[in-house]
Design a protein around this motif. Structure first.
Motif, PDB file in Angstrom:
ATOM      1  N   GLU A  46       0.797  -1.197  -0.072  1.00 10.80           N
ATOM      2  CA  GLU A  46       0.028  -0.136   0.129  1.00 10.80           C
ATOM      3  C   GLU A  46       0.924   1.333   0.256  1.00 10.80           C
ATOM      4  N   PRO A  47       0.788   2.349  -0.525  1.00 13.51           N
ATOM      5  CA  PRO A  47       1.394   3.402  -0.822  1.00 13.51           C
ATOM      6  C   PRO A  47       1.910   3.933   0.531  1.00 13.51           C
ATOM      7  N   ASP A  48       1.059   4.065   1.575  1.00 22.21           N
ATOM      8  CA  ASP A  48       1.697   4.695   2.815  1.00 22.21           C
ATOM      9  C   ASP A  48       2.807   3.922   3.182  1.00 22.21           C
ATOM     10  N   ARG A  49       2.648   2.267   3.307  1.00 23.63           N
ATOM     11  CA  ARG A  49       3.509   1.417   3.725  1.00 23.63           C
ATOM     12  C   ARG A  49       4.821   1.510   2.921  1.00 23.63           C
ATOM     13  N   TYR A  50       4.657   1.563   1.548  1.00 22.87           N
ATOM     14  CA  TYR A  50       5.641   1.447   0.686  1.00 22.87           C
ATOM     15  C   TYR A  50       6.464   2.654   0.799  1.00 22.87           C
ATOM     16  N   PHE A  51       6.045   3.915   1.075  1.00 20.69           N
ATOM     17  CA  PHE A  51       6.943   5.065   1.190  1.00 20.69           C
ATOM     18  C   PHE A  51       7.585   5.195   2.513  1.00 20.69           C
ATOM     19  N   ASP A  52       6.832   4.420   3.426  1.00 22.06           N
ATOM     20  CA  ASP A  52       7.596   4.290   4.619  1.00 22.06           C
ATOM     21  C   ASP A  52       8.985   3.449   4.655  1.00 22.06           C
ATOM     22  N   VAL A  53       8.953   2.537   3.796  1.00 26.73           N
ATOM     23  CA  VAL A  53       9.935   1.721   3.475  1.00 26.73           C
ATOM     24  C   VAL A  53      11.126   2.417   2.849  1.00 26.73           C
ATOM     25  N   VAL A  54      10.698   3.246   1.744  1.00 27.41           N
ATOM     26  CA  VAL A  54      11.478   3.975   0.912  1.00 27.41           C
ATOM     27  C   VAL A  54      12.154   4.962   2.047  1.00 27.41           C
ATOM     28  N   VAL A  55      11.541   5.863   2.830  1.00 30.15           N
ATOM     29  CA  VAL A  55      12.214   6.660   3.834  1.00 30.15           C
ATOM     30  C   VAL A  55      13.082   5.805   4.554  1.00 30.15           C
ATOM     31  N   LYS A  56      13.007   4.848   5.016  1.00 32.34           N
ATOM     32  CA  LYS A  56      13.845   3.990   5.767  1.00 32.34           C
ATOM     33  C   LYS A  56      15.114   3.466   4.896  1.00 32.34           C
ATOM     34  N   LEU A  57      14.792   3.204   3.803  1.00 31.15           N
ATOM     35  CA  LEU A  57      15.975   2.844   2.921  1.00 31.15           C
ATOM     36  C   LEU A  57      16.586   4.062   2.564  1.00 31.15           C
ATOM     37  N   ALA A  58      16.096   4.959   2.539  1.00 27.66           N
ATOM     38  CA  ALA A  58      16.924   6.344   2.389  1.00 27.66           C
ATOM     39  C   ALA A  58      17.822   6.651   3.500  1.00 27.66           C
ATOM     40  N   ALA A  59      17.493   6.337   4.580  1.00 25.35           N
ATOM     41  CA  ALA A  59      17.860   6.757   5.918  1.00 25.35           C
ATOM     42  C   ALA A  59      19.243   5.605   5.892  1.00 25.35           C
TER      43      ALA A  59
END
Length: 197
Positions: free
Chosen positions: A98-111
Motif C-alpha cells: 500500500e502506498p503509505d507502507r511502501y513510502f515508509d519503507v522508501v524513507v527507511k531505505l533512504a536513511a
C-alpha cells in the motif's frame, strides 16, 4: 601233479589276493580322490557363492546410495525452488505494498543509504505518479543526522520499486530488485530456517 596243481592254486590264490588288495587299494584311493574333489568343489562353490553374495550386496549398497543421493538432490532442488518462490513473492509483495507502507519503507531505505552531502533520488515512473507530497521532507528528516540532503528527481528510472540514489558520479541502486539480489544468500538462509527448521 597234485603238487603242481597245489602250487598253481597257491599262486592263483596269492595272485587273486594280491589283485584284490590292489583293487581294494585302488578303490580306496579313488574314494579318497573323489572325497577330496568333492570337498574342493564344495569349497570352490562356497567361495563363488560368497563372492557373488558380496558383489550383490555391494551392487545393492551402491544402488541404495545412488537412490539416496537422487532423493537428496531432488529434495534440495525442491527446497531451492520453494525458497526461490517465497523470495519472488516477497519481492512482488514489497513492490506492491500500500502506498503509505511502501513510502515508509522508501524513507527507511533512504536513511540507511544516504551519505553526507546532496544526493538525488530517482524513482520509477509509476512511483513518481503516486509520490506523497511530503516525501522529500520526510526523507530529509530521516537523513539529517548524516548531514545529508536529498532531492527527488522528476526524471524516472527503469526500476520496479525502490529508488536509485545518486551523488554526482556515484550511484547506489536501492531498487527492491537490487536489494533482494545483493542480500539473496542471507534471505535464502532466513527463508530456509523458517520453511525447513
Amino acid at each position: 601233479m597234485a603238487g603242481l596243481e597245489k602250487i598253481i592254486r597257491q599262486i592263483q590264490e596269492e595272485s587273486d589276493e594280491a589283485a584284490g588288495k590292489v583293487i581294494a587299494a585302488a578303490k580306496e584311493t579313488r574314494e579318497q580322490l573323489l572325497e577330496r574333489a568333492r570337498a574342493e568343489a564344495k569349497q570352490e562353490c562356497d567361495r563363488i557363492e560368497e563372492e557373488g553374495r558380496k558383489r550383490k550386496e555391494e551392487i545393492l549398497n551402491r544402488g541404495r546410495s545412488a537412490a539416496g543421493l537422487k532423493v537428496r538432490q531432488g529434495l534440495l532442488a525442491k527446497k531451492q525452488e520453494l525458497i526461490g518462490e517465497v523470495l519472488s513473492q516477497a519481492l512482488e509483495k514489497a513492490k506492491n505494498l500500500e502506498p503509505d507502507r511502501y513510502f515508509d519503507v522508501v524513507v527507511k531505505l533512504a536513511a540507511d543509504w544516504a551519505m553526507e552531502g546532496c544526493g538525488t533520488v530517482y524513482f520509477s515512473e509509476k512511483d513518481l505518479r503516486r509520490l506523497p507530497e511530503d516525501l522529500e521532507e520526510r526523507m530529509n528528516q530521516a537523513v539529517k543526522d548524516k548531514k545529508a540532503v536529498l532531492r527527488i528527481s522528476s526524471q524516472p528510472r527503469e526500476i520496479q520499486g525502490g529508488f536509485v540514489l545518486s551523488y554526482g558520479g556515484i550511484e547506489e541502486n536501492c531498487s527492491f530488485d537490487a536489494m533482494f539480489d545483493s542480500s539473496r544468500e542471507h534471505l535464502q538462509d532466513v527463508v530456509r530456517k523458517i520453511l525447513f527448521p
